[in-house]
Write a protein that holds these residues in place. Structure first.
Motif, PDB file in Angstrom:
ATOM      1  N   LEU A   1      23.346  28.751  52.785  1.00  0.00           N
ATOM      2  CA  LEU A   1      24.285  27.394  53.148  1.00  0.00           C
ATOM      3  C   LEU A   1      24.722  26.739  51.774  1.00  0.00           C
ATOM      4  O   LEU A   1      25.815  26.443  51.768  1.00  0.00           O
ATOM      5  N   TYR A   2      23.807  26.765  50.952  1.00  0.00           N
ATOM      6  CA  TYR A   2      24.338  25.468  50.071  1.00  0.00           C
ATOM      7  C   TYR A   2      25.160  26.742  48.993  1.00  0.00           C
ATOM      8  O   TYR A   2      26.500  25.170  48.447  1.00  0.00           O
ATOM      9  N   TRP A   3      25.422  27.714  48.803  1.00  0.00           N
ATOM     10  CA  TRP A   3      26.510  27.948  48.513  1.00  0.00           C
ATOM     11  C   TRP A   3      27.358  28.252  49.249  1.00  0.00           C
ATOM     12  O   TRP A   3      28.301  27.980  48.503  1.00  0.00           O
ATOM     13  N   ASP A   4      27.646  28.754  50.691  1.00  0.00           N
ATOM     14  CA  ASP A   4      29.099  28.435  51.364  1.00  0.00           C
ATOM     15  C   ASP A   4      29.740  27.013  51.181  1.00  0.00           C
ATOM     16  O   ASP A   4      30.690  26.588  50.985  1.00  0.00           O
ATOM     17  N   ILE A   5      28.776  25.746  51.451  1.00  0.00           N
ATOM     18  CA  ILE A   5      29.253  24.261  51.261  1.00  0.00           C
ATOM     19  C   ILE A   5      29.733  24.951  49.865  1.00  0.00           C
ATOM     20  O   ILE A   5      30.951  23.907  49.697  1.00  0.00           O
ATOM     21  N   GLY A   6      29.549  25.244  48.844  1.00  0.00           N
ATOM     22  CA  GLY A   6      29.677  24.831  47.679  1.00  0.00           C
ATOM     23  C   GLY A   6      31.353  25.678  47.435  1.00  0.00           C
ATOM     24  O   GLY A   6      32.389  25.239  46.781  1.00  0.00           O
ATOM     25  N   ARG A   7      30.931  26.764  47.593  1.00  0.00           N
ATOM     26  CA  ARG A   7      32.447  27.290  48.522  1.00  0.00           C
ATOM     27  C   ARG A   7      33.345  26.560  48.872  1.00  0.00           C
ATOM     28  O   ARG A   7      34.896  26.915  48.248  1.00  0.00           O
ATOM     29  N   GLN A   8      33.278  26.476  49.941  1.00  0.00           N
ATOM     30  CA  GLN A   8      34.560  25.574  50.866  1.00  0.00           C
ATOM     31  C   GLN A   8      34.862  24.703  49.643  1.00  0.00           C
ATOM     32  O   GLN A   8      35.859  24.085  49.461  1.00  0.00           O
TER      33      GLN A   8
END
Length: 170
Positions: free
Chosen positions: A39-46
């Motif tokens: 989740l943190y990876w995806d938020i960071g990516r966005q």
């Protein structure tokens, strides 16, 4: 105490079940942790994409933090600082990986943040992540290992000051 508890077979069966319960609990914690890191990876990516493509700057992170905390008031981990850390997490690993690197995905978020704050090289971070996973290091032990330059003992000559430790963070 009933008579059955005196039987060796019963005590052995009980120990087996207790061990299975403990193993399942550990696996559940690891699965939840891995999902959080994804989740943190995806938020960071966005956040990274929005800041690059739409030139929104840091204001988007600040507003996102306010809105997420308003939507999820009982949840921790969505402060401005945490969102910037998620973006840093993604930006640090994404040039070499499309997903959270496997050894990093097994670590608690606090360990990951410690590594990102103190180490500049992806390879060195992965070395520490692997050692954490294998040895069950607490964050305090991880910090101590970084200070003691574990990467030099474990990785040999290939790890040097230019790619290893961020001295200012120590």
């Amino acid at each position: 105490m009933s008579e059955i508890t005196h039987h060796a077979d019963y005590r052995q069966a009980l120990e087996s079940i207790k061990q299975r319960i403990q193993t399942s609990q550990t696996r559940a914690v690891l699965a939840v942790n891995a999902e959080l890191l994804n989740l943190y990876w995806d938020i960071g990516r966005q956040l990274d994409a929005w800041q690059r493509e739409r030139t929104w700057g840091s204001a988007v992170v600040e507003q996102m933090a306010l809105d997420l905390r308003a939507t999820y008031p009982g949840m921790k981990g969505f402060s401005r600082t945490s969102l910037f850390a998620m973006r840093q997490f993604y930006a640090f690993f994404s040039p070499q990986s499309e997903v959270v690197p496997q050894p990093v995905g097994q670590m608690p978020w606090g360990h990951v943040r410690t590594l990102l704050a103190k180490i500049k090289s992806v390879d060195v971070v992965l070395l520490y992540a692997q050692a954490c996973s294998e040895n069950g290091w607490s964050r305090t032990v991880l910090e101590w290992q970084i200070e003691q330059r574990f990467h030099e003992r474990a990785g040999g000559e290939m790890m040097n000051d230019k790619t290893g430790i961020n001295e200012r963070a120590l």
